[in-house]
Design a protein around this motif. Structure first.
Motif, PDB file in Angstrom:
ATOM      1  N   ASP A 114       0.837  -1.186   0.000  1.00 32.64           N
ATOM      2  CA  ASP A 114       0.000   0.000   0.000  1.00 32.64           C
ATOM      3  C   ASP A 114       0.882   1.250   0.000  1.00 32.64           C
ATOM      4  N   TYR A 115       0.240   2.420  -0.017  1.00 35.11           N
ATOM      5  CA  TYR A 115       1.007   3.661  -0.118  1.00 35.11           C
ATOM      6  C   TYR A 115       1.821   3.941   1.145  1.00 35.11           C
ATOM      7  N   ILE A 116       1.327   3.548   2.298  1.00 32.32           N
ATOM      8  CA  ILE A 116       2.089   3.767   3.531  1.00 32.32           C
ATOM      9  C   ILE A 116       3.388   2.975   3.487  1.00 32.32           C
ATOM     10  N   GLN A 117       3.300   1.723   3.085  1.00 34.84           N
ATOM     11  CA  GLN A 117       4.520   0.913   2.954  1.00 34.84           C
ATOM     12  C   GLN A 117       5.451   1.497   1.895  1.00 34.84           C
ATOM     13  N   PHE A 288      10.413  -7.075  -3.087  1.00 34.05           N
ATOM     14  CA  PHE A 288       9.509  -6.623  -2.034  1.00 34.05           C
ATOM     15  C   PHE A 288       8.191  -7.383  -2.109  1.00 34.05           C
ATOM     16  N   GLY A 289       7.624  -7.669  -0.943  1.00 32.87           N
ATOM     17  CA  GLY A 289       6.356  -8.368  -0.891  1.00 32.87           C
ATOM     18  C   GLY A 289       6.190  -9.084   0.425  1.00 32.87           C
ATOM     19  N   PRO A 290       5.071  -9.777   0.604  1.00 30.37           N
ATOM     20  CA  PRO A 290       4.776 -10.426   1.894  1.00 30.37           C
ATOM     21  C   PRO A 290       5.854 -11.403   2.349  1.00 30.37           C
ATOM     22  N   ASN A 291       6.524 -12.071   1.422  1.00 29.01           N
ATOM     23  CA  ASN A 291       7.543 -13.045   1.794  1.00 29.01           C
ATOM     24  C   ASN A 291       8.955 -12.581   1.445  1.00 29.01           C
ATOM     25  N   GLY A 292       9.099 -11.276   1.192  1.00 26.61           N
ATOM     26  CA  GLY A 292      10.403 -10.752   0.810  1.00 26.61           C
ATOM     27  C   GLY A 292      10.782  -9.561   1.654  1.00 26.61           C
TER      28      GLY A 292
END
Length: 326
Positions: A114-117, A288-292
């Motif tokens: 999302d934009y916050i991340q 980048f991502g949930p598992n990275g």
């Protein structure tokens, strides 16, 4: 548009919300509807007058990183279109509803974030990549000491060092040791109660570390140099602890073939910044991502509470990034 402004240098409560003109696109600019903006220590320096003038950089409005949607394009822009979700480092102007960014400093927001991340990625991860890998030349299997491993750049550096296969030692307050170990640190040192130098010596069998990433400055300088292995590198990224009375043995520097490298992004030329962003994007963006890779978010404040957000950072309370939502 609404933006955070101040009339005089000073403490966090000089910041206020004002109506200001929208930025005008130049040939290489994207105009972006800002959804979130990262808070950085450079913003505090800007507000306190550390750069000598309120319009240091590309805008009189503070703020160095944004995430949002593209609403307009300069005539030279390539690879982006209106509506794209982008994030990136700006030369100022992030604390606002609308900002402009050189398209060569922008990058797509990774899927699933999302934009916050997104607003918490570019400043810290680009800096970490530049210090660790481009300048520090960290290699798989080497040992790296990363100070302030629970901070923004420190936490990013821990993740990148772990990802390339280095052995990671970090300093952090004891309550956040679980966090830095989850980020990829192999060992965490409580810098409040323990002197990191003898701990590093013990962990490395008195060999020392190949690379040190430091944000503290003078209070750590001599111990950092003494903690380096033969041919080791110290990359100085910040001076949060001050600049006075930093001494080292030049004989040790000479005969152990040590290297000391300083780097600050804000004062570099635009061309150098383009290269920094490009190197990071090419190597890490798709990781980048949930598992990275993932940014560590400390807290989120609305734009109107930018002063409170900066005060939290000034008081040393944040663990990871502070983000403003717009």
């Amino acid at each position: 548009m609404k933006a955070v402004t101040f009339d005089e240098f000073g403490p966090a409560d000089v910041l206020r919300i004002s109506e200001v003109p929208d930025p005008v696109p130049r040939p290489n600019d994207l105009i972006v509807r800002v959804r979130a903006a990262g808070v950085n220590r450079a913003d505090l320096t800007h507000r306190r007058g550390g750069y000598g003038r309120p319009d240091f950089g590309d805008s009189s409005i503070m703020g160095l990183e944004i995430a949002g949607e593209v609403t307009a394009l300069g005539e030279n822009v390539r690879d982006y279109k209106i509506g794209d979700r982008i994030m990136g480092i700006v030369g100022g102007g992030a604390y606002a509803e609308v900002a402009r960014i050189d398209y060569r400093m922008a990058m797509p927001v990774p899927d699933g974030l999302d934009y916050i991340q997104a607003a918490a990625i570019t400043e810290v991860f680009v800096t970490a990549h530049e210090a660790l890998i481009h300048l520090g030349r960290l290699q798989p299997g080497e040992i790296v000491l990363i100070h302030a491993g629970a901070g923004g750049v420190g936490g990013a550096a821990v993740q990148l060092a772990h990802a390339i296969g280095a052995r990671v030692i970090t300093t952090a307050r004891a309550p956040v040791h679980d966090l830095v170990l989850r980020l990829g640190a192999d060992h965490a040192i409580d810098y409040i109660n323990d002197d990191f130098a003898p701990v590093v010596a013990h962990l490395t069998d008195h060999r020392g570390v190949d690379l040190i990433l430091d944000f503290i400055g003078a209070p750590y300088f001599e111990r950092n140099v003494n903690a380096l292995a033969f041919g080791g590198r110290l990359v100085q990224v910040g001076i949060m602890g001050g600049i006075e009375n930093a001494t080292i043995s030049l004989e040790r520097l000479l005969y152990r073939h040590l290297q000391i490298i300083g780097t600050v992004m804000k004062s570099r030329s635009q061309e150098v910044k383009h290269g920094m962003s490009r190197r990071f994007k090419e190597r890490w963006l798709d990781k980048f991502g949930p598992n990275g890779l993932t940014p560590v978010i400390d807290s989120v404040f609305p734009l109107a509470e930018a002063g409170a957000a900066q005060q939290r950072m000034e008081d040393g309370l944040n663990v990871g990034k502070i983000v403003l939502t717009v």
